[in-house]
Design a protein around this motif. Structure first.
Motif, short mmCIF file in Angstrom:
data_model
loop_
_atom_site.label_atom_id
_atom_site.label_comp_id
_atom_site.label_asym_id
_atom_site.label_seq_id
_atom_site.Cartn_x
_atom_site.Cartn_y
_atom_site.Cartn_z
N ASP A 168 8.35 -4.35 -23.34
CA ASP A 168 8.99 -5.28 -22.41
C ASP A 168 8.04 -6.42 -22.04
O ASP A 168 8.47 -7.56 -21.91
N LEU A 169 6.76 -6.12 -21.89
CA LEU A 169 5.80 -7.17 -21.60
C LEU A 169 5.75 -8.17 -22.75
O LEU A 169 5.64 -9.38 -22.52
N GLY A 170 5.84 -7.70 -23.96
CA GLY A 170 5.90 -8.61 -25.11
C GLY A 170 7.09 -9.55 -25.03
O GLY A 170 6.97 -10.75 -25.30
N HIS A 171 8.24 -9.02 -24.61
CA HIS A 171 9.43 -9.86 -24.44
C HIS A 171 9.24 -10.87 -23.30
O HIS A 171 9.68 -12.02 -23.39
N ILE A 172 8.59 -10.43 -22.23
CA ILE A 172 8.31 -11.33 -21.11
C ILE A 172 7.38 -12.46 -21.57
O ILE A 172 7.61 -13.63 -21.23
N ILE A 173 6.39 -12.14 -22.35
CA ILE A 173 5.48 -13.18 -22.85
C ILE A 173 6.25 -14.19 -23.69
O ILE A 173 6.04 -15.41 -23.55
N ASP A 174 7.16 -13.72 -24.52
CA ASP A 174 7.99 -14.64 -25.31
C ASP A 174 8.83 -15.53 -24.40
O ASP A 174 8.96 -16.73 -24.64
N ALA A 175 9.39 -14.94 -23.35
CA ALA A 175 10.22 -15.72 -22.41
C ALA A 175 9.37 -16.72 -21.63
O ALA A 175 9.80 -17.86 -21.41
N VAL A 176 8.17 -16.32 -21.22
CA VAL A 176 7.27 -17.24 -20.52
C VAL A 176 6.90 -18.40 -21.43
O VAL A 176 6.93 -19.57 -21.03
N ASP A 177 6.57 -18.10 -22.68
CA ASP A 177 6.22 -19.14 -23.65
C ASP A 177 7.39 -20.11 -23.83
O ASP A 177 7.20 -21.33 -23.81
N ALA A 178 8.59 -19.59 -24.00
CA ALA A 178 9.77 -20.45 -24.16
C ALA A 178 10.00 -21.29 -22.91
O ALA A 178 10.34 -22.49 -22.99
N HIS A 179 9.81 -20.70 -21.74
CA HIS A 179 9.99 -21.43 -20.48
C HIS A 179 8.98 -22.57 -20.37
O HIS A 179 9.33 -23.69 -20.02
N PHE A 180 7.73 -22.27 -20.66
CA PHE A 180 6.69 -23.30 -20.59
C PHE A 180 6.98 -24.43 -21.58
O PHE A 180 6.79 -25.61 -21.26
N LYS A 181 7.46 -24.09 -22.76
CA LYS A 181 7.81 -25.13 -23.74
C LYS A 181 8.96 -25.99 -23.21
O LYS A 181 8.96 -27.21 -23.40
N ALA A 182 9.93 -25.37 -22.55
CA ALA A 182 11.04 -26.13 -21.97
C ALA A 182 10.55 -27.06 -20.87
O ALA A 182 10.97 -28.23 -20.79
N GLU A 183 9.66 -26.57 -20.02
CA GLU A 183 9.09 -27.41 -18.97
C GLU A 183 8.32 -28.58 -19.58
O GLU A 183 8.48 -29.73 -19.16
N GLU A 184 7.50 -28.27 -20.57
CA GLU A 184 6.68 -29.31 -21.17
C GLU A 184 7.51 -30.32 -21.95
O GLU A 184 7.14 -31.49 -22.05
N ALA A 185 8.66 -29.91 -22.45
CA ALA A 185 9.58 -30.85 -23.08
C ALA A 185 10.12 -31.84 -22.04
O ALA A 185 10.29 -33.04 -22.34
N LEU A 186 10.34 -31.37 -20.82
CA LEU A 186 10.76 -32.27 -19.73
C LEU A 186 9.65 -33.27 -19.41
O LEU A 186 9.92 -34.43 -19.13
N PHE A 187 8.41 -32.79 -19.42
CA PHE A 187 7.29 -33.70 -19.18
C PHE A 187 7.35 -34.87 -20.15
O PHE A 187 7.18 -36.03 -19.77
N GLU A 188 7.57 -34.53 -21.42
CA GLU A 188 7.60 -35.56 -22.47
C GLU A 188 8.84 -36.45 -22.34
O GLU A 188 8.73 -37.68 -22.40
#
Length: 135
Positions: free
Chosen positions: A38-58
């Motif tokens: 489950d922690l592995g899945h959370i890490i994947d979700a955190v990574d996807a979330h951060f990418k979505a945030e950073e896409a907004l930055f751009e």
């Protein structure tokens, strides 16, 4: 019955929803019988979330994001390291309950602090009710 909102709004419904999902997933680790997976899945979700945030930055040319990105990278690196440690301990049949308890506390604290110190102020300046309002 309405679900309790755990995180501060950042004025972008999609990000707010992702923050809530991450919060709930971290809390659920306490009861998980497959916490390493489950922690592995959370890490994947955190990574996807951060990418979505950073896409907004751009997309919206949001300024002053260097430290914000650094915090994302640091947190992901910490999670990945902890995941590797827990996986090794799980393989060795060690009790992970105390480590998981501490990880949940730390994860919730990080999410709260990061949302309040970085996300809400930064997005609150540029978004209102999910719409870009400029600077």
């Amino acid at each position: 019955m309405a679900k309790t909102k755990h995180t501060l709004s950042v004025n972008i419904p999609e990000m707010d929803s992702q923050h809530e999902e991450l919060y709930d997933a971290v809390i659920a680790l306490k009861q998980s019988s497959s916490c390493v997976e489950d922690l592995g899945h959370i890490i994947d979700a955190v990574d996807a979330h951060f990418k979505a945030e950073e896409a907004l930055f751009e997309e919206y040319k949001i300024p002053n994001v260097i430290t914000h990105r650094s915090e994302h990278n640091r947190f992901l690196a910490t999670l990945r390291k902890k995941h590797a440690e827990l996986a090794a301990r799980h393989e060795a049949k060690e009790d992970l309950s105390e480590e998981i308890r501490l990880l949940v506390e730390t994860g919730i604290r990080w999410l709260d602090i990061h949302t309040k110190a970085y996300d809400a102020p930064q997005y609150g300046t540029f978004f209102k009710e999910g719409q870009y309002i400029g600077n």
